[in-house]
Design a protein around this motif. Structure first.
Motif, short mmCIF file in Angstrom:
data_model
loop_
_atom_site.label_atom_id
_atom_site.label_comp_id
_atom_site.label_asym_id
_atom_site.label_seq_id
_atom_site.Cartn_x
_atom_site.Cartn_y
_atom_site.Cartn_z
N ALA A 1 0.86 -1.18 0.00
CA ALA A 1 0.00 0.00 0.00
C ALA A 1 0.89 1.23 0.00
O ALA A 1 2.05 1.18 0.41
CB ALA A 1 -0.89 0.00 1.22
N ASP B 1 -3.68 12.18 2.07
CA ASP B 1 -3.06 11.09 2.84
C ASP B 1 -3.90 9.83 2.80
O ASP B 1 -4.16 9.22 3.84
CB ASP B 1 -2.83 11.54 4.30
N ARG B 2 -4.32 9.48 1.62
CA ARG B 2 -5.16 8.28 1.46
C ARG B 2 -4.28 7.05 1.29
O ARG B 2 -3.33 7.08 0.52
CB ARG B 2 -6.07 8.45 0.24
N GLU B 3 -4.61 6.02 2.04
CA GLU B 3 -3.89 4.76 1.86
C GLU B 3 -4.57 3.98 0.75
O GLU B 3 -5.78 3.76 0.78
CB GLU B 3 -3.87 3.95 3.15
N SER C 1 -0.58 0.52 -4.20
CA SER C 1 0.32 1.23 -5.11
C SER C 1 -0.17 1.08 -6.55
O SER C 1 -0.42 -0.04 -7.00
CB SER C 1 1.75 0.66 -5.03
N THR D 1 0.71 5.72 0.68
CA THR D 1 -0.12 6.83 1.15
C THR D 1 0.12 8.00 0.22
O THR D 1 1.27 8.34 -0.05
CB THR D 1 0.24 7.20 2.60
#
Ligand SMILES: *Cc1c(COP(=O)(O)O)cnc(C)c1O
Length: 434
Positions: free
Chosen positions: A348, A367-369, A372, A350
Motif C-alpha cells: 500500500a 493522505d489516502r492509503e 500502489s 499513502t
C-alpha cells in the motif's frame, strides 16, 4: 447494496469489466449499474409497502436521459427543479403527470411549461410564488395542484450546504405561519390545495431527524385536513448512502455484521420508523429520493497520469479533476478510491489523490492509503452516481466525462465525452474585435 465487485482481480460493474468499458470509451468515464438502481427502487417500495406510495426520483442527482428512461420503466415519477428538467423527462419519454415541480425560484415560463405538461403538483416555497402560479394557471384556464413546503425546523445534522429544514435557510414556510398560507391558497381561484410537503436535507445517516420532522408535521396535517381535502403528504428525500467502505457495502455479509441498532441507515429502518407515523393520515405518500436511488449505482473511472513522489508526500495525479467530480472540493466529501486491477502482492502507499487543475481545492483525498498504482493504471471513485456528473463543468476547458450504463453483461455509451468543438459551439468573437 450495489453491484460493483472484483471478479478475480478486476473490478466489475455487474458482469462487465470496467477495463473493457474504458478500453472503448477512455477515461475519465462514469459507469452506472442499472440493476443497482432497480434494486434500490424495489427496496424502498417494499420498506414502505403498507402505504399508498409514489416515488418521485429527484433527478437533479443524475439526470441522464438513459437513467430517466430506466426510472420511467421502473414506474417512478420525478422531482423536478427546472424547466430544463421537465424537458429532459419529456425527451426521455418519462411521465410528467406523476411528477412534482419543486424549487424556490420558479419562473413564469417554467410554471407555464409545467402546467402545459400537466405536472402532478407544484411544491410551493413562498406566498409570492403561490400568487404567480395562480396567475399563470388563470391565464391558461387551468387549475394548479399545489403542496406548500413546510419547514419543520429540524436539524438534519448533515453538511451545512445540504441542510434545508431549519428556520435559518431559504427553504419552505415556517410551520407557525403555514396554516395561514394554506387558508390564503384555498381562496385563489386557480389553485387546488392537494398536499403538504417537507424536505429536511440530504445525506442523512440516521433516522432520528426524519422521525422528528414527520412527528412534527403529522399533527399539523391532521388539523389542516379539517379545512382542506388533502390528497398527499410528500416527505421529501434525503436518505443517505455509504461513502466510507463503499465497496464492502455491496456485500450482504457486511450489512449483516452490524448490530441492528448500529446498522447504517437502510430503507428498511427508514420504513419501519416512518410507516406507523404516516399510516393514520390515510394519505398518499410521496417520496423524493435522489442520492439513495443512484448514489451507490455509479463510479467514476480515472487513469493515473503520474505518481509524483515528494519529500513529505506522494501525489497521485489522475486524469479526472474537480470539474468532473466536485463533491470533495465543494462539500469536503469522501469517496472511496479503489484500484481497477487489484494486486494483493503490491504494497500500500499513502498519497494525496489530485487532479490536474491549478487550484489546491482540486484534491480528491489527502493522505489516502491505497494500493500502489502507477502511470497508466486505473482507479475508481465509488459512490459517484449522485450529484457527480450533474455538477460537472468545463472548467479548464476540460470536456465533461463520458457516461456508460451497464445491465447484466450488456453496456452502452449513454453520453459521449464532450469534445472541444462541443465546448466552443456557442461562442463567437464580436465584430468590434475583428
Ligand atoms: C434535492 C432534493 C431532494 C433529493 O434529495 P436527496 O438527498 O438526493 O434524496 C428531494 N426533495 C427536494 C425538495 C430536494 O431539493
Amino acid at each position: 447494496m450495489h453491484h460493483f465487485s472484483y471478479h478475480g482481480s478486476s473490478l466489475h460493474c455487474e458482469d462487465v469489466d470496467l477495463a473493457a468499458i474504458t478500453g472503448l470509451y477512455g477515461t475519465p468515464t462514469y459507469v452506472y449499474s442499472a440493476t443497482t438502481i432497480a434494486d434500490n427502487v424495489t427496496r424502498l417500495q417494499r420498506s414502505l409497502g403498507g402505504l399508498d406510495l409514489q416515488i418521485c426520483y429527484a433527478m437533479k442527482a443524475n439526470s441522464s436521459l438513459a437513467l430517466l428512461r430506466l426510472f420511467s420503466n421502473l414506474g417512478t415519477g420525478y422531482d423536478l427543479v427546472s424547466g430544463g428538467e421537465i424537458r429532459r423527462v419529456l425527451a426521455a419519454g418519462g411521465d410528467v403527470k406523476s411528477s412534482v415541480f419543486a424549487g424556490v425560484g420558479k419562473t413564469e415560463a417554467e410554471i407555464e411549461l409545467a402546467l402545459k405538461s400537466e405536472v402532478f403538483a407544484f411544491h410551493v416555497e413562498s406566498e409570492p410564488e403561490l400568487a404567480r402560479i395562480n396567475y399563470v394557471a388563470g391565464r391558461l384556464g387551468v387549475k394548479a395542484s399545489i403542496a406548500i413546503r413546510v419547514n419543520p425546523d429540524v436539524d438534519a445534522k448533515t453538511h451545512a450546504k445540504i441542510t434545508t429544514g431549519t428556520s435559518d435557510n431559504k427553504f419552505g414556510i415556517p410551520m407557525r405561519v403555514a396554516a395561514a398560507a394554506y387558508a390564503a391558497a384555498a381562496k385563489l381561484p386557480h389553485i387546488r390545495v392537494a398536499g403538504v410537503q417537507m424536505h429536511i436535507g440530504s445525506q442523512l445517516t440516521s433516522v432520528g431527524p426524519f422521525r422528528e420532522a414527520v412527528a412534527k408535521v403529522v399533527p399539523f396535517i391532521a388539523k389542516l385536513q379539517e379545512d382542506h381535502a388533502l390528497e398527499y403528504f410528500s416527505i421529501g428525500g434525503g436518505i443517505g448512502i455509504i461513502y466510507e467502505d463503499a465497496l464492502a457495502s455491496g456485500v450482504q455479509a457486511w450489512w449483516d455484521a452490524f448490530p441492528d441498532e448500529e446498522r447504517p441507515l437502510t430503507p428498511e429502518a427508514y420504513g419501519a420508523v416512518l410507516e406507523p407515523l404516516l399510516m393514520p393520515l390515510g394519505l398518499k405518500i410521496l417520496l423524493e429520493p435522489g442520492r439513495f436511488l443512484v448514489g451507490n449505482a455509479g463510479v467514476l473511472v480515472s487513469r493515473v497520469e503520474y505518481l509524483k513522489r515528494g519529500a513529505d508526500k506522494n501525489f497521485l495525479v489522475i486524469d479526472s479533476a474537480m470539474n468532473d467530480l466536485v463533491r470533495p472540493a465543494m462539500y469536503e466529501s469522501y469517496h472511496e478510491i479503489v484500484p481497477v486491477e487489484r494486486d494483493s502482492s503490491r504494497a500500500a502507499m499513502t498519497a494525496d489523490v489530485v487532479g490536474p487543475i491549478c487550484e489546491s481545492g482540486d484534491c480528491f483525498a489527502q493522505d489516502r492509503e491505497i494500493q500502489s498504482v502507477g502511470e497508466g493504471e486505473m482507479v475508481a471513485f465509488m459512490s459517484a452516481g449522485a450529484y457527480a456528473f450533474t455538477m460537472a463543468s468545463r472548467y479548464n476547458t476540460r470536456g465533461r466525462p463520458a457516461e456508460v450504463l451497464v445491465q447484466d453483461s450488456a453496456f452502452e455509451l449513454i453520453n459521449k465525452r464532450e469534445t472541444f468543438e462541443d465546448q466552443i459551439a456557442g461562442e463567437q468573437i464580436p465584430a468590434f474585435l475583428a
